[in-house]
Design a protein around this motif. Structure first.
Motif, PDB file in Angstrom:
ATOM      1  N   GLY A 193       0.795  -1.218   0.000  1.00 24.70           N
ATOM      2  CA  GLY A 193       0.000   0.000   0.000  1.00 24.70           C
ATOM      3  C   GLY A 193       0.830   1.271   0.000  1.00 24.70           C
ATOM      4  O   GLY A 193       0.422   2.293   0.563  1.00 24.70           O
TER       5      GLY A 193
ATOM      6  N   GLY B   9       2.274   4.781  -0.840  1.00 25.54           N
ATOM      7  CA  GLY B   9       1.783   5.984  -1.500  1.00 25.54           C
ATOM      8  C   GLY B   9       2.617   6.265  -2.734  1.00 25.54           C
ATOM      9  O   GLY B   9       3.659   5.620  -2.966  1.00 25.54           O
ATOM     10  N   LEU B  10       2.172   7.235  -3.521  1.00 29.59           N
ATOM     11  CA  LEU B  10       2.794   7.466  -4.824  1.00 29.59           C
ATOM     12  C   LEU B  10       4.216   8.014  -4.701  1.00 29.59           C
ATOM     13  O   LEU B  10       5.095   7.651  -5.489  1.00 29.59           O
TER      14      LEU B  10
ATOM     15  N   SER C 252      -5.534  -4.040  -4.265  1.00 34.51           N
ATOM     16  CA  SER C 252      -5.690  -3.295  -5.526  1.00 34.51           C
ATOM     17  C   SER C 252      -6.959  -2.438  -5.581  1.00 34.51           C
ATOM     18  O   SER C 252      -6.897  -1.263  -5.931  1.00 34.51           O
ATOM     19  N   PRO C 253      -8.147  -2.987  -5.249  1.00 34.39           N
ATOM     20  CA  PRO C 253      -9.349  -2.163  -5.385  1.00 34.39           C
ATOM     21  C   PRO C 253      -9.512  -1.138  -4.268  1.00 34.39           C
ATOM     22  O   PRO C 253     -10.494  -0.390  -4.276  1.00 34.39           O
ATOM     23  N   LEU C 254      -8.594  -1.072  -3.329  1.00 37.42           N
ATOM     24  CA  LEU C 254      -8.707  -0.103  -2.232  1.00 37.42           C
ATOM     25  C   LEU C 254      -8.019   1.222  -2.564  1.00 37.42           C
ATOM     26  O   LEU C 254      -8.169   2.195  -1.841  1.00 37.42           O
ATOM     27  N   TYR C 255      -7.291   1.269  -3.660  1.00 35.25           N
ATOM     28  CA  TYR C 255      -6.600   2.511  -4.041  1.00 35.25           C
ATOM     29  C   TYR C 255      -7.552   3.502  -4.700  1.00 35.25           C
ATOM     30  O   TYR C 255      -8.465   3.089  -5.429  1.00 35.25           O
ATOM     31  N   PRO C 256      -7.330   4.782  -4.517  1.00 35.47           N
ATOM     32  CA  PRO C 256      -7.958   5.764  -5.406  1.00 35.47           C
ATOM     33  C   PRO C 256      -7.556   5.421  -6.847  1.00 35.47           C
ATOM     34  O   PRO C 256      -6.389   5.060  -7.090  1.00 35.47           O
ATOM     35  N   LYS C 257      -8.491   5.510  -7.759  1.00 39.48           N
ATOM     36  CA  LYS C 257      -8.258   5.040  -9.121  1.00 39.48           C
ATOM     37  C   LYS C 257      -7.030   5.696  -9.761  1.00 39.48           C
ATOM     38  O   LYS C 257      -6.217   5.031 -10.410  1.00 39.48           O
TER      39      LYS C 257
ATOM     40  N   ILE D 226      -4.348   6.844  -8.438  1.00 37.04           N
ATOM     41  CA  ILE D 226      -3.086   6.338  -7.894  1.00 37.04           C
ATOM     42  C   ILE D 226      -2.766   4.965  -8.456  1.00 37.04           C
ATOM     43  O   ILE D 226      -1.636   4.678  -8.851  1.00 37.04           O
ATOM     44  N   LEU D 227      -3.777   4.106  -8.525  1.00 36.19           N
ATOM     45  CA  LEU D 227      -3.560   2.776  -9.098  1.00 36.19           C
ATOM     46  C   LEU D 227      -3.071   2.888 -10.542  1.00 36.19           C
ATOM     47  O   LEU D 227      -2.109   2.212 -10.941  1.00 36.19           O
TER      48      LEU D 227
ATOM     49  N   PHE E 135      -7.290  -1.692 -16.477  1.00 37.59           N
ATOM     50  CA  PHE E 135      -6.275  -0.941 -15.741  1.00 37.59           C
ATOM     51  C   PHE E 135      -4.872  -1.104 -16.340  1.00 37.59           C
ATOM     52  O   PHE E 135      -3.989  -0.322 -16.059  1.00 37.59           O
TER      53      PHE E 135
ATOM     54  N   PHE F 132      -2.863  -3.932 -16.033  1.00 40.43           N
ATOM     55  CA  PHE F 132      -1.927  -4.820 -15.334  1.00 40.43           C
ATOM     56  C   PHE F 132      -1.190  -5.674 -16.362  1.00 40.43           C
ATOM     57  O   PHE F 132      -1.729  -5.990 -17.420  1.00 40.43           O
TER      58      PHE F 132
END
Lengths: 268, 268, 268
Positions: C36, C38-39, C63-68, C70-71, C111, C113
């Motif tokens: 997790g 940060g950027l 993965s789905p817990l990130y702000p879009k 940032i992901l 996304f 990946f």
């Protein structure tokens, strides 16, 4: 900021935690302990995980060690992300020992902290003074989070004492009561010297006080987080979470990690 | 940069560490081990805690693994914040083994490192060569920090040998002598396999050499930091501190954390 | 970006790892687990150590817990640095349990990946379904990394089962097969409850399958990294490496740290 929900992620996925409250939450709170993050790391934390953080505690007495501008920016950013920021209870205990309580509260207001932690982990504190500290803080618009338990290694929970503390603290206006777990999660409160919770004692206590939304469990170790989520469900309040573990904890709460994937404890 | 002192924080608070020296310090040094921080994390560290850091060591042989621009920027920023930056002793040991000592010193100067660590944790090194390395560094304006002890798990301190090493190293111009604790703090030097210090042996040594300002203790674990501060006071030199622990250690030194709140060891 | 080689650093130093492959590598891969970041921390990681990272796994179901945004940026930056980025296997297992496999693959592509991890650490999965998942991914241009082993504490490796899994997974198109080590490295797969590898069992297995470039060992603990590098040489594939340990691991691979300085295992 647009957050990905599980459903958004994959429309066919049903979200087992669709009943997880958004902020401001009445339960399922996550309290992070910040032992001295720099500003970039702190921004990282908020940009990535602010939706999952309810309270940030600046651990122990680190607050006065920051350059003033950094401390002010930390408080400003917490406000902006609807997170309550408080100094660690030890710092108030130092003010108490030195007879500088009024100065302490002036500083709280000058810097704009949102609340305080009232504890007696290291010093002796009368019930009278504890009440006074809670009341003073409440009168000044500060939130109060109280803590039960000594920090000394090997100190145990006295169930009757804990129950009394909880009742009076809440009556005086505390948001919730924390059971001491330290930053280590080892050898204090309900934890033995390997960090395992004393389940029987905990159950004995919960027979007499079951408002879990008014309890905050310090659970720095992953094994402890899993324990509480399995026992009490995903909406248990968990504290002293390391900044690096916030997303991993949220994954545990939402069944997105092996340990809690197959089910949840009773919803609270 | 304006730092908050305890007194500034709350005017009524007396500062139990008002006798803690500011940089440059003759004692109470904190040496941080950097295992590969990126530049933003490194800037965070300096912006938040530069006042509490005296030396940064780029751990083991990581120095040549950095992109050149990042290494140069790390050294520049350390200079700017009055922090000495040095490569880990293992890197010099490699140069010794490969007969590349002259190249090593040329690189030290080319990059602008402020000092070196002279150790024999992995290789055998004669006293003669050790003297030569210290002298060469001193002649080039580099500070020298020496280390006693083998890195091999289970290796113990030989008191007589340590005392001799300290005496000669200091005479040759070393700033201080470190007792090996590794990055883990487990099973080497004065530490047993659970990281507990051998108090009796340490006391035996200190009867014969008590200039604590010339000793640096590698104390990566919090329990070890508490031990040394309780035993020797807040002005003990402590090394191999993780970047994430610098503020927490400073809180320990200043009695702003439970473990050291009630008092301090003898001032040194 | 200009990297410092040991030779560049000190021209007289011979590089004991001059045969270490540059990216893209067929062996000596390092797979990082990102719980997790940060950027800014993620950018730090890539700026400092991209040359030493082959795969980044977004741990478990984070993965789905990130702000879009940032992901998406994490995926973009990984591509830019020639690093494969994949979600943790648990996330696919959840999709399987919920009958949302098609949605899962749509999200992977949406996304961007680069690959997936196929595992059955928490759920039961038939060989048929496992084949189907690998084939579907390959057909869509995704790389496939498979994993053998249950995540449950105390679960052991069944050698015959592992060998069969490896053979079939590779035949179906997997890049390599991972033996489960979890993020902790404790009490699963080849590790006992203190994280020690079961050497005899491992040797028994390797008698029957010795293509080490097709095996990935999850080795989050330093002791495990040292073990594998001493046993198999610097070009062993190692996974679940913490972002803060990438440079330290590379130092181990290159003999720039005490534990591996004196020699290497057999090159693979």
């Amino acid at each position: 900021m647009e957050m990905l929900s599980q459903l958004d992620w994959a429309p066919g996925l049903s979200d087992p935690t669709s009943n997880r409250q958004a902020k401001p939450r009445t339960c399922g709170n996550t309290m992070v302990i910040d032992k001295g993050l720099g500003l970039k790391a702190y921004e990282d934390l908020l940009d990535t995980a602010a939706a999952y953080i309810d309270v940030i505690k600046l651990g122990f007495g680190t607050s006065p060690l920051y350059p003033k501008a950094i401390l002010q920016e930390k408080i400003r950013l917490a406000s902006q992300h609807d997170i309550h920021i408080i100094p660690g209870g030890t710092f108030l205990e130092i003010a108490v020992v030195q007879g500088a309580i009024a100065d302490f509260f002036r500083s709280m207001n000058r810097f704009g902290f949102h609340g305080i932690e009232v504890s007696d982990g290291t010093i002796e504190m009368s019930r009278l003074l504890r009440n006074e500290l809670i009341t003073t803080a409440r009168d000044q618009g500060l939130r109060v989070f109280t803590e039960y338990g000594k920090k000394m290694h090997g100190s145990k929970v006295e169930i009757e004492e804990l129950l009394t503390t909880i009742h009076v603290d809440l009556e005086m206006g505390a948001e919730w009561v924390t059971v001491e777990g330290r930053e280590s999660g080892i050898g204090v409160g309900f934890y033995d010297h390997e960090g395992r919770p004393a389940v029987e004692e905990m159950d004995r206590m919960l027979k007499q006080f079951s408002k879990l939304d008014k309890m905050m469990w310090e659970a720095p170790l992953k094994s402890q987080q899993v324990f509480f989520i399995q026992k009490f469900g995903h909406s248990v309040n968990l504290g002293n979470i390391s900044p690096t573990d916030v997303l991993a904890l949220e994954a545990l709460r939402r069944g997105l990690r092996s340990d809690t994937m197959k089910g949840f404890g009773p919803s609270i």
